[in-house]
Structures are given as C-alpha cells and as structure tokens.
Design a protein around this motif. Structure first.
Motif: not given
Length: 207
Positions: A178-197
């Motif tokens: 979750i921590s890594y997915f949240e960091q990903c989405l801070e940079i790219a909020p619309d990145y779907e793979p991270a949103q789903k996972d």
C-alpha cells in the motif's frame, strides 16, 4: 493516418529531385512502417543503407520492421549491424534483448539488460527494464533491487514504485505494498494499475 500518407507523398516528391538522399529514404521507410506497409518500408530502408551504410538508426529501423514481420533472424542481424556501428545504442540493445527473451534465450537477454546498466549507470530506465526482465523470470528479489535503484536515480519514477508494490502484494505484504502504491499515485494520480492493486490490498487487509 492521412497525415502520414500526406507526409509520404511529400517525401516522394522530394525524392524525385534527390533520389539518392539516404535521409529521405529513411523517412519514407518510417512512414511506410507506421502505415503497416512493411515490405515497402524494408525496400526504402535498404535503399537508404545502400546510400549510407553507416547510419546505425536505419539499420535499427529495418530491424524493427523485420521484427514486426516476425522475421526474427533478419531482425537480429540488423540490430547487430546497428550495434557494430554504434555499440552503445541503447534502443538496439533493448530490442535485441527483447528478441532473445522471446526466443527463450534468457542468458543472452539478461546479459544485454545488465550491459545497458553498465554503459548508462545514471539512466533509471535501464534498471527498470532489467527489473522487468527479472520479474518476468520470477526473480522478484533482483527485480525489487533494480526498481529501488531506478527510484534512487529518479524519485518520480512512478512505475517503479508500482512494480515494487506489485511484488509485495503478491507475497502478501499488503501494508508495505500500500505504501508503494500510494507513493506511485502521489506522482501519477491516474495510474490505473496502482489504483486497482491499492484497492485490492486494502480489501485484503479488511478481511
């Protein structure tokens, strides 16, 4: 599509004035490749090489066209030609590694992906691609190291955060994932793979 066809017509008109212009012939090949007219692209690239055999990018373009036609042996030969002229040309090294991997020659593929990180040690994409190779071959520990190196070189590399999260999710370490997915989405909020996972990890923790 119409823009490409128009560009091809313009190039053909210019070639009437300069029929041996290697650069124009290369551009013609690119246009045909983009239209999916691969045989015409091959002919244009070969004419370009006949006029200027030292332009490594034309060899690379021809290799890509052969690869699209599933003529793998010819593709390999022209990637190697490009690398004979320009040994550190990363796109050719990457594509050649991909071809070897598709041919299930993982040792050669890994050697090339690793070589790219040696000749371009400050390029995060090299480590990311090497990480993806390790991930595809189920070597998740090495994949994680490569993604962390990519992030070290480029802290905004959102796909690398996502891929570490993906690895952690699949070994059940949901909180870290979750921590890594949240960091990903801070940079790219619309990145779907991270949103789903991210949603899947939160759901797993709630059970």
């Amino acid at each position: 599509m119409k823009q490409i066809e128009q560009k091809i017509t313009e190039i053909q008109n210019e070639l009437k004035e300069s029929p041996n212009n290697a650069e124009l012939l290369n551009e013609l090949g690119v246009g045909y490749h983009m239209l999916g007219e691969y045989q015409k692209a091959v002919e244009a690239y070969r004419q370009s090489i006949a006029e200027d055999a030292e332009n490594f990018k034309v060899h690379f373009n021809l290799a890509n066209t052969f690869f699209e036609q599933q003529e793998v042996e010819k593709a390999v030969n022209y990637y190697l030609n490009a690398l004979d002229i320009q040994p550190d040309y990363v796109p050719a090294l990457n594509n050649l590694a991909d071809v070897y991997e598709l041919a299930e020659d993982n040792d050669r593929a890994q050697e090339l992906f690793e070589y790219i990180t040696k000749i371009k040690p400050d390029d995060p994409m090299g480590y990311f691609n090497l990480g993806n190779f390790h991930l595809r071959t189920n070597n998740t520990v090495e994949a994680g190291k490569c993604y962390k190196k990519a992030i070290e070189l480029d802290p905004k590399f959102h796909e690398a955060y996502n891929n570490i999260g993906f690895i952690l999710k699949h070994i059940g370490q949901y909180e870290e994932a979750i921590s890594y997915f949240e960091q990903c989405l801070e940079i790219a909020p619309d990145y779907e793979p991270a949103q789903k996972d991210l949603a899947a990890c939160r759901e797993a923790l709630s059970k």
